[in-house]
Design an enzyme around this catalytic site. Structure first.
Site, PDB file in Angstrom:
ATOM      1  N   GLY A   1     -25.121 -24.319  18.194  1.00  0.00           N
ATOM      2  CA  GLY A   1     -26.199 -25.288  18.004  1.00  0.00           C
ATOM      3  C   GLY A   1     -26.956 -25.687  19.246  1.00  0.00           C
TER       4      GLY A   1
ATOM      5  CD  GLU B   1     -26.677  -5.724  32.323  1.00  0.00           C
ATOM      6  OE1 GLU B   1     -25.563  -6.229  32.149  1.00  0.00           O
ATOM      7  OE2 GLU B   1     -27.417  -5.354  31.381  1.00  0.00           O
TER       8      GLU B   1
ATOM      9  CG  ASN C   1     -27.265 -29.436  19.027  1.00  0.00           C
ATOM     10  OD1 ASN C   1     -28.485 -29.443  18.913  1.00  0.00           O
ATOM     11  ND2 ASN C   1     -26.461 -29.338  17.997  1.00  0.00           N
TER      12      ASN C   1
ATOM     13  CG  ASP D   1     -29.498  -6.547  28.337  1.00  0.00           C
ATOM     14  OD1 ASP D   1     -28.539  -7.051  28.932  1.00  0.00           O
ATOM     15  OD2 ASP D   1     -29.389  -5.847  27.315  1.00  0.00           O
TER      16      ASP D   1
END
Length: 616
Positions: free
Chosen positions: A162, A361, A136, A332
């Protein structure tokens, strides 16, 4: 009274006719001149824009057609850009009766030719990380007002934590020191979803980085700074589906933008069984469910057979290459999308960017299935996917079984790995297969344990065989976990990525003794591998398992690297005459893992689970 109503109606209609035309979004937000394909699709969104007529007045740009959709709030505009068109602001005029709006659409110069964009290959080592879980760097963007999800809770493994692009940028020196040459981030585009969006796989805006990760400019800047360190960046894309909070669901352009659009009354989920693509006996029912079913309720299945959706997605991939200078694409859920559309996309991309690379993939553990998907495969002929790189789920599967076994000569332990490579004859290009021992969708290789010798052994194979290797963030500091409870437990925060972390594995002083041993192992192997033509380009010769040892050689231009792996928990001694064709007259070899010289006499004794990477 009737007369008054009539006057008021005419007056209101008059006001409406003079109201301003509103265009809230145009995708793509800009375009680049000099592309091989002269056609440019603009998807225009604005209330009532479907009623507008369109005209263009710019040298070298002509209007080909406009397409109205079922929703009147969309208009698709097709332009033709000649080879002579120059960069500049192209005025596009939208007219509705007496209303008129002129949009200045920017055409930009390309920073480099398509052939100058080079992708990743076997000389690279990819490092996969999740931006939300690595570091972060800017706490101010943790919560963004007006976004659907405002929760940040590091105690919840399935919530946002975050992490962001700033955190990655601030740690670029870490990757340089480690020796990786390419970073693959899970998707960074906007996921404006009500929950579970930290992973990035539910896109709600294809042209905008999620504000909780940063801005488009910050993404582009991160890539530029990575390039300055010799590190490539691979972008994770998803053509199969978007997020259910995407504007296309809230205000559906046309029902045929999606497969099974009547999801609220009849939800159809994919079977997740990818074999119908290759099964000569597959039923249409099984194929359609696999191909057209939604991945999950939060991820609507896009219809790539729709020419407008297809064009939109293709342009989007080209735009990010041009805008951000990404060095490769990881696609993907590749087999879940329409085969013909994906094949055509790859063909167009390879024509525009001949030296580029995309990995798809393809999650089936049989080598024949994976090979079927690779570009120029004879197994799928006369079809051709044009997909240069596929993912070696077979290696992943066999390695994660072998780690719990003692190596024997018949399909146990590392003999499974030997047999994995036997099937390389199926692949048109074995050097263009991406291999791994774990990723963001699997258990960590270490599970809940800390078996460092076995991790080292698996990683030696990962980084020295004839493949493109992919590492998963944190493995170098022995991060572990399983999916028994949820995916979040294999996607933990990198220790030290947050200011209040008690542990900091980003520095040597913050790592434990065992973590430093692991980190230094990877650092040594990765930096030795960098620029090593024997590993990147060399042939491979493997030997059947002898006395529990799996061995293979990489050879290129008279140089040889010989790898020996004791796949048992016992000390073993083996005659070296097994390997005479590789060792030849060499009397010793330098083990790059330890820097020590290893004598190659008549026989060699290896410690339990010992790994040797010898330069002869």
């Amino acid at each position: 009274m009737k007369k008054l109503v009539f006057i008021l109606t005419v007056f209101l209609c008059s006001l409406h006719s003079y109201a301003a035309i509103h265009v809230s979004k145009v995708d793509p937000p800009c375009w680049y001149v000099g592309m091989k394909n002269p056609e440019l699709q603009l998807m225009v969104y604005g209330e009532g824009i479907g009623d507008a007529s369109v005209s263009v007045n710019y040298p070298g740009v002509t209007l080909s057609s406009t397409v109205k959709l079922e929703s009147n709030n969309y208009l698709i505009v097709y332009l033709n850009l000649s080879k002579e068109v120059k960069p500049g602001k192209c005025p596009i005029t939208f007219t509705q009766g007496k209303k008129k709006l002129v949009k200045a659409y920017e055409l930009k110069a390309r920073k480099k030719k398509g052939s100058d964009h080079t992708g990743f290959d076997a000389s690279d080592a990819l490092y996969l990380l999740m931006p939300d879980r690595f570091a972060n760097g800017n706490p101010d963007n943790d919560i963004v007002p007006n976004m659907a999800e405002s929760k940040v809770d590091r105690n919840d493994p399935n919530a946002r934590h975050g992490g962001d692009l700033a955190g990655i940028e601030q740690n670029l020196d870490y990757f340089t020191d480690l020796g990786v040459t390419a970073l693959w981030f899970t998707p960074v585009l906007e996921n404006n979803m009500t929950g579970g969006s930290y992973h990035g796989y539910a896109t709600t805006d294809y042209y905008k980085v999620d504000p909780r990760f940063g801005t488009n400019e910050e993404y582009r800047g991160l890539i530029e700074k990575s390039h300055q360190r010799g590190i490539k960046v691979v972008m994770d894309m998803i053509f199969n589906h978007c997020g259910v909070e995407h504007p296309w669901i809230k205000d559906m352009p046309s029902r045929d933008f999606f497969n099974n659009p009547d999801h609220q009354n009849k939800f159809v989920q994919t079977s997740f069984k990818l074999t119908p693509h290759v099964d000569p006996y597959a039923s249409k029912y099984d194929f359609d469910q696999m191909n057209d079913g939604w991945f999950v309720t939060a991820m609507p299945d896009l219809n790539q057979k729709n020419p407008h959706i297809y064009k939109y997605l293709v342009q989007n991939s080209f735009w990010w290459i041009e805008y951000a200078n990404i060095d490769g694409i990881r696609m993907d859920t590749y087999p879940y999308a329409d085969y013909d559309a994906m094949s055509q996309w790859m063909k167009e991309l390879n024509e525009e960017y001949p030296n580029y690379n995309t990995v798809g993939e393809t999650w089936v553990t049989e080598p024949a299935y994976t090979a079927w998907w690779q570009k120029d495969s004879k197994l799928s002929a006369p079809q051709n996917s044009h997909l240069k790189t596929v993912m070696d789920f077979s290696f992943y599967d066999k390695m994660n079984t072998a780690k719990n076994e003692q190596t024997e000569t018949w399909f146990k332990g590392l003999d499974r790995i030997y047999n994995n490579f036997v099937y390389d004859f199926l692949y048109p290009n074995p050097a263009s297969i991406l291999t791994f021992i774990e990723n963001h969708d699997t258990d960590r290789f270490l599970g809940e344990g800390k078996n460092l010798p076995m991790l080292k052994q698996a990683s030696v194979m990962l980084l020295t065989t004839r493949r493109i290797p992919q590492l998963y963030y944190g493995t170098e500091v022995m991060m572990n976990g399983t999916k028994a409870q949820s995916d979040g437990y294999v996607r933990k925060d990198f220790p030290g990525g947050w200011a209040d972390d008690k542990e900091n594995a980003l520095t040597a002083s913050g790592r434990t003794t065992q973590q430093n041993e692991c980190y230094n192992f990877y650092k040594t192997l990765l930096n030795w591998r960098k620029g090593n033509d024997v590993i990147a380009k060399g042939d491979m010769v493997q030997f059947m398992v002898q006395n529990g040892v799996y061995a293979y050689a990489r050879q290129y231009n008279g140089k040889t690297v010989f790898v020996m792996l004791n796949g048992t928990d016992k000390k073993t001694t083996l005659p070296l005459n097994f390997y005479k064709e590789t060792i030849k007259e060499s009397k010793q070899g330098k083990d790059i893992l330890t820097g020590k010289m290893v004598q190659l006499e008549e026989e060699l004794t290896m410690a339990p689970r010992e790994s040797l990477v010898l330069e002869l």
